[in-house]
Design a protein around this motif. Structure first.
Motif, PDB file in Angstrom:
ATOM      1  N   ALA A  65       0.795  -0.981   0.433  1.00 52.96           N
ATOM      2  CA  ALA A  65       0.125   0.000   0.211  1.00 52.96           C
ATOM      3  C   ALA A  65       0.348   1.362   0.229  1.00 52.96           C
ATOM      4  CB  ALA A  65      -0.711  -0.237   1.065  1.00 52.96           C
ATOM      5  N   ILE A  66       0.434   2.506  -0.291  1.00 53.92           N
ATOM      6  CA  ILE A  66       1.410   3.635  -0.185  1.00 53.92           C
ATOM      7  C   ILE A  66       0.362   4.745   0.137  1.00 53.92           C
ATOM      8  CG2 ILE A  66       2.100   5.877  -2.016  1.00 53.92           C
ATOM      9  CD1 ILE A  66       2.679   3.423  -3.848  1.00 53.92           C
ATOM     10  N   ALA A  67       0.308   5.174   1.548  1.00 58.85           N
ATOM     11  CA  ALA A  67      -0.590   6.765   1.738  1.00 58.85           C
ATOM     12  C   ALA A  67       0.417   7.681   1.402  1.00 58.85           C
ATOM     13  CB  ALA A  67      -0.544   6.178   3.049  1.00 58.85           C
ATOM     14  N   TRP A  68       0.724   8.709   1.152  1.00 64.47           N
ATOM     15  CA  TRP A  68       1.159   9.850   0.584  1.00 64.47           C
ATOM     16  C   TRP A  68       0.184  10.759   0.938  1.00 64.47           C
ATOM     17  CZ3 TRP A  68       0.174  13.731  -3.241  1.00 64.47           C
ATOM     18  CH2 TRP A  68      -1.093  13.224  -3.942  1.00 64.47           C
ATOM     19  N   ARG A  69       0.751  12.793   1.175  1.00 64.35           N
ATOM     20  CA  ARG A  69       0.081  13.917   0.601  1.00 64.35           C
ATOM     21  C   ARG A  69       1.432  14.097   0.731  1.00 64.35           C
ATOM     22  NH1 ARG A  69      -0.430  14.926   7.736  1.00 64.35           N
ATOM     23  NH2 ARG A  69       1.851  14.783   7.878  1.00 64.35           N
ATOM     24  N   ALA A  70       1.084  15.932  -0.079  1.00 58.02           N
ATOM     25  CA  ALA A  70       2.244  16.657  -0.817  1.00 58.02           C
ATOM     26  C   ALA A  70       3.493  16.249   0.704  1.00 58.02           C
ATOM     27  CB  ALA A  70       1.491  17.712  -1.005  1.00 58.02           C
ATOM     28  N   GLY A  71       4.791  16.196  -0.347  1.00 59.46           N
ATOM     29  CA  GLY A  71       5.707  15.453   0.716  1.00 59.46           C
ATOM     30  C   GLY A  71       5.601  14.846   1.256  1.00 59.46           C
ATOM     31  N   GLU A  72       5.037  13.901   1.560  1.00 60.26           N
ATOM     32  CA  GLU A  72       5.045  12.576   2.571  1.00 60.26           C
ATOM     33  C   GLU A  72       4.685  11.695   1.946  1.00 60.26           C
ATOM     34  OE1 GLU A  72       4.638  11.588   7.300  1.00 60.26           O
ATOM     35  OE2 GLU A  72       2.704  12.060   5.903  1.00 60.26           O
ATOM     36  N   VAL A  73       5.707   9.764   2.019  1.00 61.50           N
ATOM     37  CA  VAL A  73       5.033   8.367   1.360  1.00 61.50           C
ATOM     38  C   VAL A  73       5.170   7.577   2.421  1.00 61.50           C
ATOM     39  CG1 VAL A  73       5.692   7.060  -0.640  1.00 61.50           C
ATOM     40  CG2 VAL A  73       5.182   9.898  -0.941  1.00 61.50           C
TER      41      VAL A  73
END
Length: 434
Positions: free
Chosen positions: A206-214
């Motif tokens: 799984a990949i959880a992300w937001r701008a500038g963070e993964v």
């Protein structure tokens, strides 16, 4: 190793190329690979009794793509030209075919001003243009096997782009004498271990992300932690694996799923192809002291295309089948593939299958379609594929970056040099974002 600046998913050519460029620019990189080896669909076996690299994935360098040729030379490896020998006269059992590339150009020209459409529709509408005996059959067989494509799924624009890329290069064929496996191995040997950490047996779930963070969830035998965090991620996974992660047919494992990814991924398809390598007690297909044929074409056999190891005289034959014929063999097990391959050789060369079995000394096969970390041999484009690749390679909030042969542009998908260039370009975009 300190916290990563970038996590790279996949240690095939695209992922390795991206990691190398990022580390050279000073980034701290973690590479996650689900397999217990590097290379992805590059898979070279060093048979101890043969002293010749057995390729179960890519084997040839078509033309002289500058990025790939440059890398091979940098690594101190050797490109050797493959003689373009036709099958000898005593093996020709079918009527000569017209020039397939010229015939295909005629067909594509008829649709140049029309809409992007499935190749099957193009053939229904304009197939009558190819009226010489065997001409339409030859073109159809070429598209299905060389491009490993299903005609009702491949798009005409994607096919035209692939053919244009073929025309732009020269028509020479080379091998890496030491094998493609030596390319990826030497790439990692020259890495700065202080900047790149390679984790094998570590599958991204799984990949959880937001701008500038993964945040990457990881599972597998090689897992040292269940989550890897970084500021950015380069996703360099084969198309079916990416589709699973993107939730095609299920809940997405990428949260949030970037806009446009679902429809764009649907425009790309994975092709089926099988290759079998058979080794014998001697190169019986060549007269004593002669080089013998280079490439051999059969007819309706399960494996209709074969080639020898020339310029090496290694006593091996490699068989090939792609497209719908390969789909029919997928998932049936290695024994079925090997039996079909040996029977094909016997049919094409007019030999007794029992005799060839008695002279067999080695046999290798890898069913890429049944491989959970590949799902097929290489990709091809459907209707809308060119725009889809542009969408997929656009950085997502300077945080997610896609790479791999399936998203290689300018008709270079399905090639090692396409994967290499895709990985390097993804790295350049990461560095530009930073």
């Amino acid at each position: 190793m300190a916290a990563a600046d970038v996590v790279v998913l996949g240690a095939g050519m695209a992922g390795l190329a991206a990691a190398e460029r990022l580390a050279a620019a000073g980034c701290r990189v973690v590479v996650l690979e689900a397999r217990d080896r590097i290379g992805g669909r590059i898979h070279t076996v060093d048979d101890p009794g043969l002293h010749y690299p057995v390729e179960l994935g890519p084997e040839f360098v078509h033309g002289r793509p500058p990025e790939l040729v440059g890398l091979i030379e940098e690594l101190g490896l050797t490109l050797e030209a493959v003689p373009e020998r036709a099958r000898p006269p005593d093996l020709i059992g079918s009527r000569p075919l017209p020039d397939i590339r010229t015939s295909l150009e005629t067909l594509l020209h008829a649709s140049a001003t029309g809409p992007d459409q499935p190749v099957a529709e193009l053939i229904r509408e304009h197939g009558a243009l190819l009226a010489r005996p065997g001409e339409l059959e030859g073109v159809t067989h070429y598209i299905e096997t060389f491009h490993a494509a299903e005609l009702d799924r491949m798009g005409t624009r994607a096919l035209a782009e692939n053919e244009s890329a073929e025309d732009d290069g020269d028509d020479t064929i080379h091998r890496v004498r030491e094998g493609y496996g030596a390319v990826v191995r030497r790439m990692t040997e020259r890495w700065d271990a202080e900047r790149i950490e390679l984790r094998l047996g570590a599958a991204a779930t799984a990949i959880a992300w937001r701008a500038g963070e993964v945040r990457i969830s990881v599972a597998g035998a090689g897992v040292v932690s269940t989550e890897v965090r970084a500021a950015r991620a380069v996703v360099a996974l084969p198309l079916p694996v990416l589709n699973r992660l993107a939730g095609v047919g299920a809940a997405p494992g990428i949260d949030p799923l970037p806009p446009g990814w679902s429809s764009s991924l649907a425009a790309l398809h994975m092709g089926a192809a099988h290759r079998v390598v058979l080794g014998f007690d001697s190169p019986w297909w060549a007269a004593k002291g002669a080089a013998g044929p280079g490439f051999i074409r059969g007819g309706q056999e399960p494996f209709p295309v074969w080639w020898t190891a020339l310029p090496s005289r290694a006593p091996i034959l490699t068989g090939w089948v792609g497209g719908p014929l390969a789909v029919a063999l997928s998932g049936r097990g290695d024994d079925v593939l090997l039996r079909a391959a040996l029977d094909s050789v016997a049919s094409i060369f007019g030999r007794d299958p029992a005799e060839l079995r008695s002279r067999s000394r080695l046999a290798y096969v890898h069913d890429w379609s049944a491989d959970p970390w590949a799902g097929g041999a290489y990709s091809y484009g459907g209707v809308g594929a060119i725009a889809a690749r542009r969408t997929l390679t656009e950085p997502i909030e300077d945080t997610l970056f896609l790479a791999g042969e399936a998203v290689a542009e300018a008709g270079n998908n399905a090639t090692v040099h396409g994967a290499l260039g895709s990985g390097r370009r993804a790295a350049a975009r990461v560095l530009g974002a930073g």
